[in-house]
Design a protein around this motif. Structure first.
Motif, mmCIF file in Angstrom:
data_model
loop_
_atom_site.group_PDB
_atom_site.id
_atom_site.type_symbol
_atom_site.label_atom_id
_atom_site.label_comp_id
_atom_site.label_asym_id
_atom_site.label_seq_id
_atom_site.Cartn_x
_atom_site.Cartn_y
_atom_site.Cartn_z
ATOM 1 N N UNK A 98 -1.517 14.695 2.385
ATOM 2 C CA UNK A 98 -0.221 15.323 2.187
ATOM 3 C C UNK A 98 -0.386 16.745 1.669
ATOM 4 N N UNK A 99 0.560 17.598 2.014
ATOM 5 C CA UNK A 99 0.638 18.938 1.451
ATOM 6 C C UNK A 99 1.248 18.821 0.056
ATOM 7 N N UNK A 100 0.734 19.563 -0.915
ATOM 8 C CA UNK A 100 1.377 19.559 -2.234
ATOM 9 C C UNK A 100 2.855 19.911 -2.108
ATOM 10 N N UNK A 101 3.683 19.209 -2.856
ATOM 11 C CA UNK A 101 5.121 19.455 -2.820
ATOM 12 C C UNK A 101 5.883 18.561 -1.871
ATOM 13 N N UNK A 102 5.194 17.705 -1.110
ATOM 14 C CA UNK A 102 5.899 16.760 -0.249
ATOM 15 C C UNK A 102 6.786 15.882 -1.131
ATOM 16 N N UNK A 103 7.976 15.497 -0.642
ATOM 17 C CA UNK A 103 8.962 14.845 -1.514
ATOM 18 C C UNK A 103 8.552 13.507 -2.124
ATOM 19 N N UNK A 104 7.659 12.769 -1.507
ATOM 20 C CA UNK A 104 7.281 11.452 -2.038
ATOM 21 C C UNK A 104 5.943 11.497 -2.776
ATOM 22 N N UNK A 105 5.482 12.698 -3.119
ATOM 23 C CA UNK A 105 4.124 12.834 -3.657
ATOM 24 C C UNK A 105 4.086 13.528 -5.012
ATOM 25 N N UNK A 107 0.930 15.927 -7.067
ATOM 26 C CA UNK A 107 -0.405 16.502 -6.982
ATOM 27 C C UNK A 107 -1.014 16.545 -8.370
ATOM 28 N N UNK A 108 -2.223 15.976 -8.486
ATOM 29 C CA UNK A 108 -3.006 16.016 -9.712
ATOM 30 C C UNK A 108 -4.357 16.592 -9.343
ATOM 31 N N UNK A 109 -4.703 17.736 -9.915
ATOM 32 C CA UNK A 109 -5.929 18.455 -9.560
ATOM 33 C C UNK A 109 -5.933 18.717 -8.055
ATOM 34 N N UNK A 110 -6.916 18.183 -7.336
ATOM 35 C CA UNK A 110 -7.015 18.421 -5.898
ATOM 36 C C UNK A 110 -6.412 17.289 -5.071
ATOM 37 N N UNK A 111 -5.824 16.284 -5.730
ATOM 38 C CA UNK A 111 -5.320 15.098 -5.029
ATOM 39 C C UNK A 111 -3.804 15.107 -4.947
ATOM 40 N N UNK A 112 -3.282 14.910 -3.737
ATOM 41 C CA UNK A 112 -1.854 14.752 -3.536
ATOM 42 C C UNK A 112 -1.629 13.341 -3.016
ATOM 43 N N UNK A 113 -0.997 12.514 -3.840
ATOM 44 C CA UNK A 113 -0.814 11.090 -3.547
ATOM 45 C C UNK A 113 0.664 10.741 -3.495
ATOM 46 N N UNK A 114 0.955 9.638 -2.828
ATOM 47 C CA UNK A 114 2.305 9.078 -2.912
ATOM 48 C C UNK A 114 2.546 8.708 -4.374
ATOM 49 N N UNK A 115 3.783 8.811 -4.819
ATOM 50 C CA UNK A 115 4.118 8.454 -6.194
ATOM 51 C C UNK A 115 5.394 7.614 -6.194
ATOM 52 N N UNK A 116 5.417 6.641 -7.088
ATOM 53 C CA UNK A 116 6.531 5.706 -7.185
ATOM 54 C C UNK A 116 6.729 5.353 -8.647
ATOM 55 N N UNK A 117 7.964 5.261 -9.078
ATOM 56 C CA UNK A 117 8.268 4.806 -10.434
ATOM 57 C C UNK A 117 8.574 3.319 -10.352
ATOM 58 N N UNK A 118 7.713 2.492 -10.911
ATOM 59 C CA UNK A 118 7.878 1.033 -10.885
ATOM 60 C C UNK A 118 8.683 0.625 -12.112
ATOM 61 N N UNK A 119 9.816 -0.018 -11.862
ATOM 62 C CA UNK A 119 10.669 -0.463 -12.956
ATOM 63 C C UNK A 119 10.867 -1.969 -12.945
ATOM 64 N N UNK A 120 10.221 -2.658 -12.046
ATOM 65 C CA UNK A 120 10.348 -4.107 -11.905
ATOM 66 C C UNK A 120 9.900 -4.486 -10.511
ATOM 67 N N UNK A 121 10.156 -5.721 -10.116
ATOM 68 C CA UNK A 121 9.790 -6.166 -8.779
ATOM 69 C C UNK A 121 10.529 -5.318 -7.749
ATOM 70 N N UNK A 122 9.806 -4.892 -6.706
ATOM 71 C CA UNK A 122 10.383 -3.986 -5.708
ATOM 72 C C UNK A 122 9.875 -4.341 -4.309
ATOM 73 N N UNK A 123 10.730 -4.139 -3.313
ATOM 74 C CA UNK A 123 10.338 -4.225 -1.904
ATOM 75 C C UNK A 123 10.720 -2.887 -1.285
ATOM 76 N N UNK A 124 9.729 -2.089 -0.914
ATOM 77 C CA UNK A 124 9.982 -0.753 -0.366
ATOM 78 C C UNK A 124 10.141 -0.809 1.152
#
Length: 136
Positions: A98-105, A107-124
């Motif tokens: 992913x490019x840094x700044x993508x809406x679902x990501x 970036x930490x150092x050189x890594x751009x990962x998907x990010x999710x806030x887990x608040x309980x059981x979830x089905x995405x």
């Protein structure tokens, strides 16, 4: 029961990233992740997911496509809070990029990962490989 794990990244014999996670095992959430491979043009033998929930293990969470529709799914156990992850092919031979700044990501150092806030059981909902949106 309390459990702990640490994520560590070492480069050039120096610790670049270190984070310790401490949690009560009874508070883990079930998170179902799905990735749609129907638009992917390359060849692959298996689909998986890795991330902060499994110490970035490329062979630990293989996904399945039970009905053959090109959508691969797995359910993971995650600590409530921030979850970073990526979908991978062939045990991490190919991983999402992913490019840094993508809406679902994030970036930490050189890594751009998907990010999710887990608040309980979830089905995405299923997302397209290497995209923040569905393949439709």
């Amino acid at each position: 029961v309390e459990q702990n794990h640490a994520n560590v990244y070492i480069q050039d014999n120096k610790v670049q990233y270190f984070r310790v996670f401490q949690y009560n095992a009874s508070t883990l959430a079930s998170v179902t992740l799905s990735v749609d491979m129907s638009a992917y043009e390359g060849e692959y033998n298996n689909v998986g997911v890795f991330g902060s929930f499994n110490d970035w293990c490329g062979t630990c969470n293989t996904m399945t496509d039970e009905d053959g529709d090109g959508v691969y799914t797995t359910t993971i156990e995650a600590i409530p809070g921030q979850l970073q992850y990526k979908f991978i092919l062939d045990n991490q031979a190919v991983e999402e990029s992913f490019e840094p700044g993508s809406p679902c990501t994030q970036t930490t150092d050189i890594y751009t990962n998907r990010v999710l806030q887990v608040e309980g059981n979830m089905i995405l909902d299923a997302v397209c490989f290497n995209s923040c949106t569905s393949c439709d």
